[in-house]
Design a protein around this motif. Sequence first.
Motif, PDB file in Angstrom:
ATOM      1  N   ASP A  24       0.824  -1.211   0.000  1.00 34.07           N
ATOM      2  CA  ASP A  24       0.000   0.000   0.000  1.00 34.07           C
ATOM      3  C   ASP A  24       0.862   1.267   0.000  1.00 34.07           C
ATOM      4  OD1 ASP A  24      -2.251  -1.590   0.035  1.00 34.07           O
ATOM      5  OD2 ASP A  24      -2.646  -1.324   2.184  1.00 34.07           O
ATOM      6  N   LEU A  25       1.901   1.292   0.839  1.00 33.81           N
ATOM      7  CA  LEU A  25       2.784   2.455   0.904  1.00 33.81           C
ATOM      8  C   LEU A  25       3.532   2.660  -0.401  1.00 33.81           C
ATOM      9  CD1 LEU A  25       4.228   2.080   4.513  1.00 33.81           C
ATOM     10  CD2 LEU A  25       2.739   3.902   3.681  1.00 33.81           C
ATOM     11  N   CYS A  26       4.046   1.587  -0.958  1.00 31.72           N
ATOM     12  CA  CYS A  26       4.774   1.682  -2.220  1.00 31.72           C
ATOM     13  C   CYS A  26       3.857   2.174  -3.339  1.00 31.72           C
ATOM     14  CB  CYS A  26       5.386   0.333  -2.598  1.00 31.72           C
ATOM     15  SG  CYS A  26       6.805  -0.129  -1.591  1.00 31.72           S
ATOM     16  N   THR A  27       2.654   1.674  -3.375  1.00 29.34           N
ATOM     17  CA  THR A  27       1.691   2.096  -4.392  1.00 29.34           C
ATOM     18  C   THR A  27       1.382   3.585  -4.267  1.00 29.34           C
ATOM     19  OG1 THR A  27       0.734  -0.120  -4.432  1.00 29.34           O
ATOM     20  CG2 THR A  27      -0.615   1.657  -5.326  1.00 29.34           C
ATOM     21  N   GLU A  28       1.253   4.063  -3.037  1.00 34.92           N
ATOM     22  CA  GLU A  28       0.986   5.485  -2.810  1.00 34.92           C
ATOM     23  C   GLU A  28       2.165   6.347  -3.268  1.00 34.92           C
ATOM     24  OE1 GLU A  28      -0.020   8.477   0.912  1.00 34.92           O
ATOM     25  OE2 GLU A  28      -0.341   6.328   1.160  1.00 34.92           O
ATOM     26  N   VAL A  29       3.373   5.942  -2.911  1.00 34.10           N
ATOM     27  CA  VAL A  29       4.563   6.700  -3.317  1.00 34.10           C
ATOM     28  C   VAL A  29       4.711   6.674  -4.843  1.00 34.10           C
ATOM     29  CG1 VAL A  29       7.090   6.786  -3.213  1.00 34.10           C
ATOM     30  CG2 VAL A  29       5.777   6.407  -1.127  1.00 34.10           C
ATOM     31  N   LEU A  30       4.483   5.514  -5.453  1.00 35.72           N
ATOM     32  CA  LEU A  30       4.592   5.400  -6.905  1.00 35.72           C
ATOM     33  C   LEU A  30       3.582   6.304  -7.612  1.00 35.72           C
ATOM     34  CD1 LEU A  30       5.191   1.566  -7.197  1.00 35.72           C
ATOM     35  CD2 LEU A  30       6.803   3.377  -7.854  1.00 35.72           C
ATOM     36  N   SER A  31       2.409   6.429  -7.038  1.00 37.34           N
ATOM     37  CA  SER A  31       1.394   7.310  -7.606  1.00 37.34           C
ATOM     38  C   SER A  31       1.861   8.769  -7.568  1.00 37.34           C
ATOM     39  CB  SER A  31       0.086   7.145  -6.840  1.00 37.34           C
ATOM     40  OG  SER A  31      -0.875   8.049  -7.304  1.00 37.34           O
ATOM     41  N   ILE A  32       2.430   9.181  -6.464  1.00 37.38           N
ATOM     42  CA  ILE A  32       2.950  10.553  -6.330  1.00 37.38           C
ATOM     43  C   ILE A  32       4.091  10.784  -7.329  1.00 37.38           C
ATOM     44  CG2 ILE A  32       4.190  12.135  -4.793  1.00 37.38           C
ATOM     45  CD1 ILE A  32       2.567  10.785  -2.461  1.00 37.38           C
ATOM     46  N   LEU A  33       4.975   9.807  -7.437  1.00 35.07           N
ATOM     47  CA  LEU A  33       6.082   9.933  -8.379  1.00 35.07           C
ATOM     48  C   LEU A  33       5.572  10.072  -9.816  1.00 35.07           C
ATOM     49  CD1 LEU A  33       8.524   7.346  -6.803  1.00 35.07           C
ATOM     50  CD2 LEU A  33       9.021   9.778  -7.155  1.00 35.07           C
ATOM     51  N   ASP A  34       4.638   9.211 -10.202  1.00 38.17           N
ATOM     52  CA  ASP A  34       4.124   9.224 -11.572  1.00 38.17           C
ATOM     53  C   ASP A  34       3.288  10.465 -11.879  1.00 38.17           C
ATOM     54  OD1 ASP A  34       5.239   6.884 -12.567  1.00 38.17           O
ATOM     55  OD2 ASP A  34       3.578   5.644 -11.881  1.00 38.17           O
ATOM     56  N   TYR A  45      14.017  11.182  -9.453  1.00 43.83           N
ATOM     57  CA  TYR A  45      12.672  10.643  -9.252  1.00 43.83           C
ATOM     58  C   TYR A  45      12.484   9.306  -9.964  1.00 43.83           C
ATOM     59  CZ  TYR A  45      11.525  15.245  -7.347  1.00 43.83           C
ATOM     60  OH  TYR A  45      11.490  16.397  -6.601  1.00 43.83           O
ATOM     61  N   MET A  46      13.088   9.152 -11.126  1.00 46.10           N
ATOM     62  CA  MET A  46      13.009   7.873 -11.834  1.00 46.10           C
ATOM     63  C   MET A  46      13.722   6.786 -11.035  1.00 46.10           C
ATOM     64  SD  MET A  46      13.598   9.269 -15.718  1.00 46.10           S
ATOM     65  CE  MET A  46      13.391   7.710 -16.587  1.00 46.10           C
ATOM     66  N   LYS A  47      14.878   7.139 -10.458  1.00 47.86           N
ATOM     67  CA  LYS A  47      15.606   6.190  -9.604  1.00 47.86           C
ATOM     68  C   LYS A  47      14.746   5.806  -8.412  1.00 47.86           C
ATOM     69  CE  LYS A  47      18.389   7.419  -6.304  1.00 47.86           C
ATOM     70  NZ  LYS A  47      17.865   6.691  -5.162  1.00 47.86           N
ATOM     71  N   MET A  48      14.104   6.789  -7.845  1.00 46.51           N
ATOM     72  CA  MET A  48      13.240   6.546  -6.692  1.00 46.51           C
ATOM     73  C   MET A  48      12.077   5.617  -7.072  1.00 46.51           C
ATOM     74  SD  MET A  48      11.764   9.539  -4.295  1.00 46.51           S
ATOM     75  CE  MET A  48      10.821   9.202  -2.833  1.00 46.51           C
ATOM     76  N   LYS A  49      11.511   5.832  -8.257  1.00 54.67           N
ATOM     77  CA  LYS A  49      10.447   4.960  -8.730  1.00 54.67           C
ATOM     78  C   LYS A  49      10.975   3.531  -8.893  1.00 54.67           C
ATOM     79  CE  LYS A  49       7.108   4.229 -12.431  1.00 54.67           C
ATOM     80  NZ  LYS A  49       6.512   4.746 -13.677  1.00 54.67           N
ATOM     81  N   GLY A  50      12.154   3.397  -9.458  1.00 55.77           N
ATOM     82  CA  GLY A  50      12.772   2.077  -9.588  1.00 55.77           C
ATOM     83  C   GLY A  50      12.978   1.419  -8.239  1.00 55.77           C
TER      84      GLY A  50
END
Length: 103
Positions: free
Chosen positions: A10-20, A36-41
């Motif tokens: 859930d946390l990863c999905t939330e962070v990925l949404s913010i990044l995208d 930010y791309m590195k962070m998404k990876g």
Amino acid sequence: KQKIEGELQDLCTEVLSILDNLLIKNAVECCSKVFYMKMKGDYLRYLAEIQKDADDKSSIDKAAQIYDDAWKLSSSELEPTHPIHLGLALNYSVYYFEILDDK
């Protein structure tokens, strides 16, 4: 274990949404975009660690793609000694070692 993995997902999905939806999309400078791309990876790699033994391995492929895209951008725009480029190299190598078992 399932509860913790669910919370992590859930946390990863939330962070990925913010990044995208905010950070990567609105990044103007190359340094920011690569960071930010590195962070998404990284967050996809965290999901991939959970999914390693599961049937759904989509995060593994998505992490590979975003790390590769970030690496291409970083290699063309940043100095090889730039801290963001070096951080990307380190995290990309962790992905290969931990997720792909490429030792």
